[in-house]
Design a protein around this motif. Structure first.
Motif, PDB file in Angstrom:
ATOM      1  N   VAL A  41      -1.901 -29.044  -7.522  1.00 15.73           N
ATOM      2  CA  VAL A  41      -0.767 -29.911  -7.863  1.00 15.73           C
ATOM      3  C   VAL A  41      -0.296 -29.551  -9.270  1.00 15.73           C
ATOM      4  O   VAL A  41       0.879 -29.452  -9.548  1.00 15.73           O
ATOM      5  CB  VAL A  41      -1.197 -31.397  -7.790  1.00 15.73           C
ATOM      6  N   ASN A  42      -1.271 -29.356 -10.135  1.00 15.65           N
ATOM      7  CA  ASN A  42      -0.974 -28.929 -11.503  1.00 15.65           C
ATOM      8  C   ASN A  42      -2.180 -28.156 -12.036  1.00 15.65           C
ATOM      9  O   ASN A  42      -3.185 -28.780 -12.364  1.00 15.65           O
ATOM     10  CB  ASN A  42      -0.672 -30.146 -12.382  1.00 15.65           C
ATOM     11  N   PRO A  43      -2.146 -26.836 -12.153  1.00 15.68           N
ATOM     12  CA  PRO A  43      -1.015 -25.971 -11.801  1.00 15.68           C
ATOM     13  C   PRO A  43      -0.897 -25.796 -10.275  1.00 15.68           C
ATOM     14  O   PRO A  43      -1.850 -26.052  -9.551  1.00 15.68           O
ATOM     15  CB  PRO A  43      -1.394 -24.642 -12.467  1.00 15.68           C
ATOM     16  N   LYS A  44       0.275 -25.324  -9.874  1.00 15.96           N
ATOM     17  CA  LYS A  44       0.550 -25.186  -8.448  1.00 15.96           C
ATOM     18  C   LYS A  44       0.013 -23.886  -7.846  1.00 15.96           C
ATOM     19  O   LYS A  44      -0.081 -23.757  -6.640  1.00 15.96           O
ATOM     20  CB  LYS A  44       2.067 -25.243  -8.206  1.00 15.96           C
ATOM     21  N   ASN A  45      -0.311 -22.927  -8.686  1.00 17.46           N
ATOM     22  CA  ASN A  45      -0.669 -21.602  -8.171  1.00 17.46           C
ATOM     23  C   ASN A  45      -2.149 -21.479  -7.841  1.00 17.46           C
ATOM     24  O   ASN A  45      -2.734 -20.418  -7.970  1.00 17.46           O
ATOM     25  CB  ASN A  45      -0.292 -20.527  -9.207  1.00 17.46           C
ATOM     26  N   CYS A  46      -2.767 -22.560  -7.429  1.00 14.73           N
ATOM     27  CA  CYS A  46      -4.210 -22.528  -7.251  1.00 14.73           C
ATOM     28  C   CYS A  46      -4.597 -23.284  -5.987  1.00 14.73           C
ATOM     29  O   CYS A  46      -4.159 -24.403  -5.774  1.00 14.73           O
ATOM     30  CB  CYS A  46      -4.871 -23.166  -8.469  1.00 14.73           C
ATOM     31  N   GLN A  47      -5.409 -22.675  -5.172  1.00 10.77           N
ATOM     32  CA  GLN A  47      -5.842 -23.283  -3.909  1.00 10.77           C
ATOM     33  C   GLN A  47      -7.363 -23.315  -3.878  1.00 10.77           C
ATOM     34  O   GLN A  47      -8.005 -22.279  -4.075  1.00 10.77           O
ATOM     35  CB  GLN A  47      -5.298 -22.456  -2.733  1.00 10.77           C
ATOM     36  N   LEU A  48      -7.931 -24.478  -3.618  1.00 12.41           N
ATOM     37  CA  LEU A  48      -9.383 -24.555  -3.456  1.00 12.41           C
ATOM     38  C   LEU A  48      -9.783 -23.914  -2.136  1.00 12.41           C
ATOM     39  O   LEU A  48      -9.087 -24.078  -1.119  1.00 12.41           O
ATOM     40  CB  LEU A  48      -9.839 -26.017  -3.437  1.00 12.41           C
ATOM     41  N   TYR A  49     -10.903 -23.204  -2.136  1.00 12.88           N
ATOM     42  CA  TYR A  49     -11.439 -22.707  -0.870  1.00 12.88           C
ATOM     43  C   TYR A  49     -11.826 -23.925  -0.026  1.00 12.88           C
ATOM     44  O   TYR A  49     -12.467 -24.862  -0.507  1.00 12.88           O
ATOM     45  CB  TYR A  49     -12.677 -21.822  -1.089  1.00 12.88           C
ATOM     46  N   ALA A  66     -12.607 -31.396 -16.864  1.00 12.56           N
ATOM     47  CA  ALA A  66     -12.580 -30.544 -18.058  1.00 12.56           C
ATOM     48  C   ALA A  66     -11.178 -30.400 -18.659  1.00 12.56           C
ATOM     49  O   ALA A  66     -10.955 -30.733 -19.828  1.00 12.56           O
ATOM     50  CB  ALA A  66     -13.148 -29.169 -17.723  1.00 12.56           C
ATOM     51  N   HIS A  67     -10.242 -29.887 -17.889  1.00 12.27           N
ATOM     52  CA  HIS A  67      -8.899 -29.622 -18.431  1.00 12.27           C
ATOM     53  C   HIS A  67      -7.810 -30.273 -17.604  1.00 12.27           C
ATOM     54  O   HIS A  67      -6.648 -29.879 -17.677  1.00 12.27           O
ATOM     55  CB  HIS A  67      -8.653 -28.113 -18.546  1.00 12.27           C
ATOM     56  N   ARG A  68      -8.242 -31.223 -16.746  1.00 11.53           N
ATOM     57  CA  ARG A  68      -7.313 -32.067 -16.003  1.00 11.53           C
ATOM     58  C   ARG A  68      -6.480 -31.326 -14.961  1.00 11.53           C
ATOM     59  O   ARG A  68      -5.396 -31.796 -14.605  1.00 11.53           O
ATOM     60  CB  ARG A  68      -6.386 -32.856 -16.948  1.00 11.53           C
ATOM     61  N   TRP A  69      -6.934 -30.184 -14.498  1.00 14.76           N
ATOM     62  CA  TRP A  69      -6.223 -29.576 -13.367  1.00 14.76           C
ATOM     63  C   TRP A  69      -6.319 -30.531 -12.193  1.00 14.76           C
ATOM     64  O   TRP A  69      -7.335 -31.218 -12.015  1.00 14.76           O
ATOM     65  CB  TRP A  69      -6.851 -28.236 -13.001  1.00 14.76           C
ATOM     66  N   GLN A  70      -5.256 -30.532 -11.364  1.00 21.57           N
ATOM     67  CA  GLN A  70      -5.221 -31.469 -10.256  1.00 21.57           C
ATOM     68  C   GLN A  70      -5.000 -30.754  -8.928  1.00 21.57           C
ATOM     69  O   GLN A  70      -4.262 -29.765  -8.853  1.00 21.57           O
ATOM     70  CB  GLN A  70      -4.109 -32.493 -10.473  1.00 21.57           C
ATOM     71  N   PHE A  71      -5.622 -31.317  -7.888  1.00 17.40           N
ATOM     72  CA  PHE A  71      -5.549 -30.738  -6.550  1.00 17.40           C
ATOM     73  C   PHE A  71      -5.282 -31.844  -5.533  1.00 17.40           C
ATOM     74  O   PHE A  71      -5.760 -32.978  -5.691  1.00 17.40           O
ATOM     75  CB  PHE A  71      -6.882 -30.044  -6.200  1.00 17.40           C
ATOM     76  N   ASP A  72      -4.544 -31.493  -4.495  1.00 21.63           N
ATOM     77  CA  ASP A  72      -4.327 -32.397  -3.379  1.00 21.63           C
ATOM     78  C   ASP A  72      -5.639 -32.486  -2.600  1.00 21.63           C
ATOM     79  O   ASP A  72      -6.114 -31.479  -2.058  1.00 21.63           O
ATOM     80  CB  ASP A  72      -3.197 -31.831  -2.508  1.00 21.63           C
ATOM     81  N   ALA A  73      -6.209 -33.688  -2.525  1.00 23.87           N
ATOM     82  CA  ALA A  73      -7.520 -33.834  -1.882  1.00 23.87           C
ATOM     83  C   ALA A  73      -7.448 -33.581  -0.374  1.00 23.87           C
ATOM     84  O   ALA A  73      -8.456 -33.277   0.247  1.00 23.87           O
ATOM     85  CB  ALA A  73      -8.081 -35.231  -2.157  1.00 23.87           C
ATOM     86  N   GLY A  74      -6.274 -33.692   0.207  1.00 16.22           N
ATOM     87  CA  GLY A  74      -6.146 -33.494   1.648  1.00 16.22           C
ATOM     88  C   GLY A  74      -6.013 -32.039   2.053  1.00 16.22           C
ATOM     89  O   GLY A  74      -6.363 -31.664   3.173  1.00 16.22           O
ATOM     90  N   THR A  75      -5.520 -31.203   1.132  1.00 15.02           N
ATOM     91  CA  THR A  75      -5.262 -29.799   1.476  1.00 15.02           C
ATOM     92  C   THR A  75      -5.981 -28.810   0.554  1.00 15.02           C
ATOM     93  O   THR A  75      -6.119 -27.639   0.898  1.00 15.02           O
ATOM     94  CB  THR A  75      -3.755 -29.491   1.394  1.00 15.02           C
ATOM     95  N   GLY A  76      -6.367 -29.261  -0.624  1.00 11.47           N
ATOM     96  CA  GLY A  76      -6.967 -28.362  -1.609  1.00 11.47           C
ATOM     97  C   GLY A  76      -5.940 -27.586  -2.415  1.00 11.47           C
ATOM     98  O   GLY A  76      -6.294 -26.772  -3.273  1.00 11.47           O
ATOM     99  N   GLU A  77      -4.651 -27.821  -2.155  1.00 15.08           N
ATOM    100  CA  GLU A  77      -3.601 -27.107  -2.900  1.00 15.08           C
ATOM    101  C   GLU A  77      -3.505 -27.628  -4.329  1.00 15.08           C
ATOM    102  O   GLU A  77      -3.662 -28.823  -4.574  1.00 15.08           O
ATOM    103  CB  GLU A  77      -2.242 -27.302  -2.229  1.00 15.08           C
TER     104      GLU A  77
END
Ligand code: FES
Length: 122
Positions: A85-93, A72-83
């Motif tokens: 990447v952009n934005p940085k202030n977001c963690q996947l459960y 949708a808006h191209r937010w990115q997450f580290d697939a290994g940790t869920g942290e």
């Protein structure tokens, strides 16, 4: 003081044949959308299936070089940790995962009812 060990309820969701290395898929577990990712080295991870930004399925996004990008808006997450990447202030459960005899299980810690993070754009 001893650390409290939470009991985990395990749910069989798929087999390793259903999710090859480098792939991701979403499954329903007890009515929850769960995203499963098969990383290199037989490592399976599971995260909330809905983007923490808005109600979009993360499985509809892209997985490249261990970076998960929401469609949708191209937010990115580290697939290994869920942290985030952009934005940085977001963690996947992140769910518990185990594999036994090719069967993949997702675990819900007992007593934990909120298995979903939300974040706002910075
Ligand atoms: S809904 Fe995923 S980035 Fe906006």
């Amino acid at each position: 003081m001893m650390n409290e060990v939470k009991a985990i309820r395990w749910f069989p969701v798929l087999t390793l044949d259903d999710l090859w290395e480098g792939e991701m898929i979403d499954v329903d577990v007890e009515g929850e959308k769960v995203l499963l990712i098969h990383l290199a080295g037989e490592k399976i991870v599971a995260y909330q299936g809905i983007c923490p930004h808005q109600e979009i399925l993360l499985a509809d996004g892209e997985l490249k070089d261990d970076i998960l990008t929401c469609t949708a808006h191209r937010w990115q997450f580290d697939a290994g940790t869920g942290e985030g990447v952009n934005p940085k202030n977001c963690q996947l459960y992140r769910y518990e995962v185990k594999v036994e005899d090719e069967q993949v299980f997702v675990g819900f810690p007992e007593g934990e009812t909120r298995r979903y993070n939300r974040c706002t754009a910075q």
